[in-house]
Design a protein around this motif. Structure first.
Motif, PDB file in Angstrom:
ATOM      1  N   ALA A 133      30.045  -9.659  23.882  1.00  0.00           N
ATOM      2  CA  ALA A 133      28.996  -9.888  22.886  1.00  0.00           C
ATOM      3  C   ALA A 133      29.576 -10.479  21.604  1.00  0.00           C
ATOM      4  O   ALA A 133      28.953 -11.336  20.960  1.00  0.00           O
ATOM      5  CB  ALA A 133      28.266  -8.578  22.585  1.00  0.00           C
ATOM      6  N   ARG A 134      30.786 -10.050  21.226  1.00  0.00           N
ATOM      7  CA  ARG A 134      31.414 -10.591  20.021  1.00  0.00           C
ATOM      8  C   ARG A 134      31.801 -12.062  20.227  1.00  0.00           C
ATOM      9  O   ARG A 134      31.637 -12.889  19.327  1.00  0.00           O
ATOM     10  CB  ARG A 134      32.648  -9.759  19.670  1.00  0.00           C
ATOM     11  CG  ARG A 134      33.420 -10.254  18.444  1.00  0.00           C
ATOM     12  CD  ARG A 134      32.628 -10.112  17.159  1.00  0.00           C
ATOM     13  NE  ARG A 134      32.384  -8.729  16.837  1.00  0.00           N
ATOM     14  CZ  ARG A 134      33.239  -7.965  16.137  1.00  0.00           C
ATOM     15  NH1 ARG A 134      34.384  -8.475  15.706  1.00  0.00           N
ATOM     16  NH2 ARG A 134      32.936  -6.712  15.878  1.00  0.00           N
ATOM     17  N   VAL A 135      32.316 -12.398  21.407  1.00  0.00           N
ATOM     18  CA  VAL A 135      32.642 -13.794  21.694  1.00  0.00           C
ATOM     19  C   VAL A 135      31.385 -14.653  21.610  1.00  0.00           C
ATOM     20  O   VAL A 135      31.384 -15.732  21.009  1.00  0.00           O
ATOM     21  CB  VAL A 135      33.306 -13.931  23.079  1.00  0.00           C
ATOM     22  CG1 VAL A 135      33.448 -15.410  23.460  1.00  0.00           C
ATOM     23  CG2 VAL A 135      34.676 -13.259  23.083  1.00  0.00           C
ATOM     24  N   VAL A 139      30.335 -17.935  19.002  1.00  0.00           N
ATOM     25  CA  VAL A 139      29.787 -19.219  19.445  1.00  0.00           C
ATOM     26  C   VAL A 139      28.437 -19.477  18.797  1.00  0.00           C
ATOM     27  O   VAL A 139      28.173 -20.553  18.253  1.00  0.00           O
ATOM     28  CB  VAL A 139      29.659 -19.250  20.983  1.00  0.00           C
ATOM     29  CG1 VAL A 139      28.956 -20.525  21.446  1.00  0.00           C
ATOM     30  CG2 VAL A 139      31.032 -19.123  21.644  1.00  0.00           C
ATOM     31  N   GLU A 140      27.576 -18.463  18.845  1.00  0.00           N
ATOM     32  CA  GLU A 140      26.195 -18.598  18.373  1.00  0.00           C
ATOM     33  C   GLU A 140      26.121 -18.888  16.875  1.00  0.00           C
ATOM     34  O   GLU A 140      25.255 -19.641  16.422  1.00  0.00           O
ATOM     35  CB  GLU A 140      25.444 -17.300  18.696  1.00  0.00           C
ATOM     36  CG  GLU A 140      23.954 -17.450  18.851  1.00  0.00           C
ATOM     37  CD  GLU A 140      23.356 -16.201  19.495  1.00  0.00           C
ATOM     38  OE1 GLU A 140      22.585 -16.358  20.453  1.00  0.00           O
ATOM     39  OE2 GLU A 140      23.674 -15.084  19.048  1.00  0.00           O
ATOM     40  N   THR A 141      27.016 -18.290  16.108  1.00  0.00           N
ATOM     41  CA  THR A 141      27.001 -18.469  14.652  1.00  0.00           C
ATOM     42  C   THR A 141      27.785 -19.690  14.201  1.00  0.00           C
ATOM     43  O   THR A 141      27.852 -19.980  12.999  1.00  0.00           O
ATOM     44  CB  THR A 141      27.577 -17.228  13.950  1.00  0.00           C
ATOM     45  OG1 THR A 141      28.914 -16.988  14.407  1.00  0.00           O
ATOM     46  CG2 THR A 141      26.713 -16.004  14.233  1.00  0.00           C
ATOM     47  N   GLY A 142      28.391 -20.393  15.147  1.00  0.00           N
ATOM     48  CA  GLY A 142      29.113 -21.611  14.805  1.00  0.00           C
ATOM     49  C   GLY A 142      30.490 -21.398  14.217  1.00  0.00           C
ATOM     50  O   GLY A 142      31.107 -22.349  13.707  1.00  0.00           O
ATOM     51  N   ARG A 184      26.240 -18.570  31.070  1.00  0.00           N
ATOM     52  CA  ARG A 184      24.945 -18.892  30.450  1.00  0.00           C
ATOM     53  C   ARG A 184      24.736 -18.073  29.178  1.00  0.00           C
ATOM     54  O   ARG A 184      24.209 -18.585  28.184  1.00  0.00           O
ATOM     55  CB  ARG A 184      23.788 -18.594  31.412  1.00  0.00           C
ATOM     56  CG  ARG A 184      23.662 -19.533  32.580  1.00  0.00           C
ATOM     57  CD  ARG A 184      22.400 -19.207  33.382  1.00  0.00           C
ATOM     58  NE  ARG A 184      21.174 -19.460  32.620  1.00  0.00           N
ATOM     59  CZ  ARG A 184      20.359 -18.517  32.173  1.00  0.00           C
ATOM     60  NH1 ARG A 184      20.616 -17.228  32.388  1.00  0.00           N
ATOM     61  NH2 ARG A 184      19.259 -18.850  31.509  1.00  0.00           N
ATOM     62  N   PHE A 185      25.115 -16.812  29.218  1.00  0.00           N
ATOM     63  CA  PHE A 185      24.947 -15.912  28.086  1.00  0.00           C
ATOM     64  C   PHE A 185      25.683 -16.435  26.850  1.00  0.00           C
ATOM     65  O   PHE A 185      25.159 -16.404  25.738  1.00  0.00           O
ATOM     66  CB  PHE A 185      25.481 -14.533  28.479  1.00  0.00           C
ATOM     67  CG  PHE A 185      25.401 -13.478  27.405  1.00  0.00           C
ATOM     68  CD1 PHE A 185      24.184 -13.047  26.915  1.00  0.00           C
ATOM     69  CD2 PHE A 185      26.568 -12.890  26.915  1.00  0.00           C
ATOM     70  CE1 PHE A 185      24.121 -12.057  25.939  1.00  0.00           C
ATOM     71  CE2 PHE A 185      26.508 -11.898  25.952  1.00  0.00           C
ATOM     72  CZ  PHE A 185      25.283 -11.487  25.456  1.00  0.00           C
ATOM     73  N   VAL A 186      26.884 -16.937  27.046  1.00  0.00           N
ATOM     74  CA  VAL A 186      27.704 -17.389  25.931  1.00  0.00           C
ATOM     75  C   VAL A 186      27.431 -18.842  25.564  1.00  0.00           C
ATOM     76  O   VAL A 186      27.354 -19.185  24.379  1.00  0.00           O
ATOM     77  CB  VAL A 186      29.209 -17.210  26.256  1.00  0.00           C
ATOM     78  CG1 VAL A 186      30.085 -17.825  25.161  1.00  0.00           C
ATOM     79  CG2 VAL A 186      29.542 -15.734  26.419  1.00  0.00           C
ATOM     80  N   SER A 253      38.641 -12.621  24.462  1.00  0.00           N
ATOM     81  CA  SER A 253      38.653 -11.188  24.749  1.00  0.00           C
ATOM     82  C   SER A 253      39.684 -10.928  25.831  1.00  0.00           C
ATOM     83  O   SER A 253      39.630 -11.540  26.906  1.00  0.00           O
ATOM     84  CB  SER A 253      37.272 -10.721  25.216  1.00  0.00           C
ATOM     85  OG  SER A 253      37.328  -9.395  25.703  1.00  0.00           O
ATOM     86  N   ALA A 254      40.630 -10.032  25.536  1.00  0.00           N
ATOM     87  CA  ALA A 254      41.678  -9.690  26.492  1.00  0.00           C
ATOM     88  C   ALA A 254      41.220  -8.531  27.372  1.00  0.00           C
ATOM     89  O   ALA A 254      40.113  -7.993  27.226  1.00  0.00           O
ATOM     90  CB  ALA A 254      42.960  -9.327  25.748  1.00  0.00           C
TER      91      ALA A 254
END
Length: 336
Positions: A133-135, A139-142, A184-186, A253-254
């Motif tokens: 979700a953080r990744v 992406v979503e916030t640019g 798709r989610f990301v 994310s590791a």
């Protein structure tokens, strides 16, 4: 909808038991009935949890007016029928992935759910992992700029049995479908898929028409590119990583490990191996996806992982299978 959500569960296998045990710890949730054709195998477990009814016939769930929500945790080839029956009984639905192995059957179930006006969520639990979700947020916030490459690594610690492979729908439907949904989610809609693969872990898997090692290239509608690598056997544990690389940076994310301790000496540097399998790695995600589903029901709002999401992940999987067979890129069919 009453203050307490009453649930019926179809399927008392590994994933069904996981959901039941999680729900029993939730306030305002009551698991009333579990249906499984081999119910006697789960009797001792159900007795310990004080489940009121363990039955063999799911009709006892559909005909019970107190049960408002049905969890479908049975084999994939039963999903469409159970979705239709749940919708006809006016019950909300949580269904594990994939919805089915047939686009035609899935769309028939989709129509039944729309006509009934019930809520349905598909069980893509990885969306609810805080790391992924953080990744997505980066992406979503640019913050990483324009997305150029999405890289997903997903490798199981050990291969399934041949009997399981025969009924699983193949690696793309059974395993990679989680990665297709995550893509798709990301990164948004997938335009085209190109897949290659082989049976390198267990050559016998090829004899039943499947592979255990795969590379899948995605082209997104945005123009960004994606790469997914899969293996049915990572000897060091459950390997789950993701990186979004863009014009201004990257977010990755590791693997999750039991501890974050790294030991260094004059002989070596060592740290914990990845958590062994999905039950450990995604435990919190399984809880969060169900809690958000119940919240959507109670507030009459959209579920966080929709039937449409399930359709598109299934269609990407089908396109990957076609690409593997034909050796050519395959366009992903959109929902009309």
């Amino acid at each position: 909808m009453t203050n307490t959500i009453t649930v019926g569960v179809v399927g008392a296998g590994r994933i069904g038991k996981l959901h039941v045990e999680n729900m029993l710890r939730m306030d305002g949730v009551s698991v009333k009935t579990i249906a499984d054709p081999f119910a006697e195998r789960a009797q001792e477990w159900a007795d310990k949890l004080h489940i009121p009814h363990l039955v063999t016939d799911p009709n006892e769930i559909f005909s019970d007016s107190e049960i408002e929500v049905v969890f479908i945790c049975s084999p994939t080839d039963t999903h469409v029928d159970l979705i239709k029956r749940s919708a006809a009984a006016n019950k909300h639905i949580f269904c594990e992935k994939p919805i089915s192995f047939s686009d035609e059957e899935t769309m028939a179930a989709y129509q039944a759910v729309k006509e009934a006006g019930v809520q349905m969520q598909v069980g893509f639990n990885r969306r609810f992992d805080q790391n992924y979700a953080r990744v997505k947020n980066y992406v979503e916030t640019g913050k990483i700029g324009e997305l150029h490459i999405l890289r997903i690594t997903s490798r199981d610690p050990e291969p399934p049995t041949l009997d399981y492979v025969k009924s699983s729908g193949g690696i793309f439907m059974d395993m990679t479908i989680h990665d297709f949904d995550m893509a798709r989610f990301v990164a948004g809609e997938v335009k085209e898929v190109y897949a290659t693969g082989a049976a390198l872990v267990n050559p016998d898997i090829a004899t039943v028409g499947d592979i255990d090692t795969a590379l899948i290239q995605l082209t997104f509608e945005s123009g960004a590119l994606g790469i997914i690598d899969n293996s049915r056997q990572a000897v060091y544990g459950y390997d789950q990583r993701i990186e979004a690389f863009g014009s201004k940076g990257s977010a990755e994310s590791a693997n999750e490990t039991e501890t974050r301790v790294k030991f260094s000496s004059n002989e070596s540097v060592s740290e914990d191996q990845p958590l062994h399998f999905f039950l450990e790695r995604y435990n919190h995600a399984y809880i969060d996806e169900v809690q958000q589903f119940f919240t959507a029901i109670q507030t009459d709002s959209a579920v966080p992982c929709t039937f449409e999401d399930g359709i598109m992940a299934q269609r990407i999987a089908a396109a990957a299978k076609e690409s593997l067979t034909t050796g050519r890129p395959v366009a992903v069919k959109k929902i009309q």
